[in-house]
Design a protein around this motif. Sequence first.
Motif, PDB file in Angstrom:
ATOM      1  N   GLY A 135      32.943  17.705  57.529  1.00  0.00           N
ATOM      2  CA  GLY A 135      33.045  17.863  56.185  1.00  0.00           C
ATOM      3  C   GLY A 135      33.285  19.459  55.335  1.00  0.00           C
ATOM      4  O   GLY A 135      33.811  20.258  56.573  1.00  0.00           O
ATOM      5  N   PRO A 136      33.161  19.293  54.071  1.00  0.00           N
ATOM      6  CA  PRO A 136      33.627  20.131  53.020  1.00  0.00           C
ATOM      7  C   PRO A 136      32.718  21.328  54.031  1.00  0.00           C
ATOM      8  O   PRO A 136      31.878  21.052  54.016  1.00  0.00           O
ATOM      9  N   GLY A 137      33.631  22.953  53.760  1.00  0.00           N
ATOM     10  CA  GLY A 137      33.537  23.918  54.694  1.00  0.00           C
ATOM     11  C   GLY A 137      33.115  23.462  56.141  1.00  0.00           C
ATOM     12  O   GLY A 137      31.940  24.292  56.794  1.00  0.00           O
ATOM     13  N   ASP A 138      33.973  22.385  57.092  1.00  0.00           N
ATOM     14  CA  ASP A 138      33.702  22.397  58.401  1.00  0.00           C
ATOM     15  C   ASP A 138      31.799  21.543  59.220  1.00  0.00           C
ATOM     16  O   ASP A 138      31.979  22.473  59.790  1.00  0.00           O
ATOM     17  N   LYS A 139      31.491  21.762  57.942  1.00  0.00           N
ATOM     18  CA  LYS A 139      30.050  20.844  57.941  1.00  0.00           C
ATOM     19  C   LYS A 139      29.861  19.745  59.072  1.00  0.00           C
ATOM     20  O   LYS A 139      31.181  19.221  58.532  1.00  0.00           O
ATOM     21  N   PRO A 140      28.772  19.967  60.125  1.00  0.00           N
ATOM     22  CA  PRO A 140      29.038  18.265  59.995  1.00  0.00           C
ATOM     23  C   PRO A 140      28.826  17.672  59.195  1.00  0.00           C
ATOM     24  O   PRO A 140      28.176  16.966  58.379  1.00  0.00           O
ATOM     25  N   CYS A 141      29.026  16.284  60.166  1.00  0.00           N
ATOM     26  CA  CYS A 141      29.412  14.835  59.044  1.00  0.00           C
ATOM     27  C   CYS A 141      28.353  14.214  60.222  1.00  0.00           C
ATOM     28  O   CYS A 141      28.174  14.042  61.375  1.00  0.00           O
ATOM     29  N   TYR A 142      27.411  13.126  59.661  1.00  0.00           N
ATOM     30  CA  TYR A 142      26.480  12.193  60.315  1.00  0.00           C
ATOM     31  C   TYR A 142      25.955  11.019  59.484  1.00  0.00           C
ATOM     32  O   TYR A 142      26.708  10.736  58.321  1.00  0.00           O
ATOM     33  N   LEU A 143      26.132  10.027  60.750  1.00  0.00           N
ATOM     34  CA  LEU A 143      25.522   8.537  61.057  1.00  0.00           C
ATOM     35  C   LEU A 143      24.556   7.759  60.862  1.00  0.00           C
ATOM     36  O   LEU A 143      24.187   8.315  61.541  1.00  0.00           O
ATOM     37  N   SER A 144      24.356   7.344  59.733  1.00  0.00           N
ATOM     38  CA  SER A 144      22.543   6.450  60.308  1.00  0.00           C
ATOM     39  C   SER A 144      23.285   4.976  59.800  1.00  0.00           C
ATOM     40  O   SER A 144      23.675   4.904  58.866  1.00  0.00           O
ATOM     41  N   SER A 145      23.180   4.378  60.809  1.00  0.00           N
ATOM     42  CA  SER A 145      23.504   2.875  60.962  1.00  0.00           C
ATOM     43  C   SER A 145      22.611   2.646  62.172  1.00  0.00           C
ATOM     44  O   SER A 145      22.448   2.707  63.675  1.00  0.00           O
ATOM     45  N   ASP A 146      22.117   1.590  61.971  1.00  0.00           N
ATOM     46  CA  ASP A 146      21.368   0.557  63.168  1.00  0.00           C
ATOM     47  C   ASP A 146      22.684  -0.861  63.758  1.00  0.00           C
ATOM     48  O   ASP A 146      22.359  -1.257  64.879  1.00  0.00           O
TER      49      ASP A 146
END
Length: 102
Positions: free
Chosen positions: A14-25
């Motif tokens: 994401g912005p600023g090279d921050k990690p992105c996560y997915l919350s899904s079943d």
Amino acid sequence: MTTPNELRLLPWSGPGDKPCYLSSDDPEGYMSRLADSIEAIQLGTASELLEEASEALDNEDTSHDQMRCLVGELTGALRDVHRVATSRGHLRTTSDPRGSAY
């Protein structure tokens, strides 16, 4: 819904090279399938670069600039592969009923 420790690390930042996560079943949901597809592309790219690097090392005519460019591409590919391995290792750990991935 998933708990916070079951979030999937996505294969992009994401912005600023921050990690992105997915919350899904739903592992068959759109975002899960998109992440799977991007991971497959990243792993394929890394494989192609590995072959290219092997050929460059065997070729005495490979210039310093060509090697420098290749090292830059390999660095990016290694970063992607590390993120995929981290994500898959985490998913495996959280889905293993014994609580251990290994």
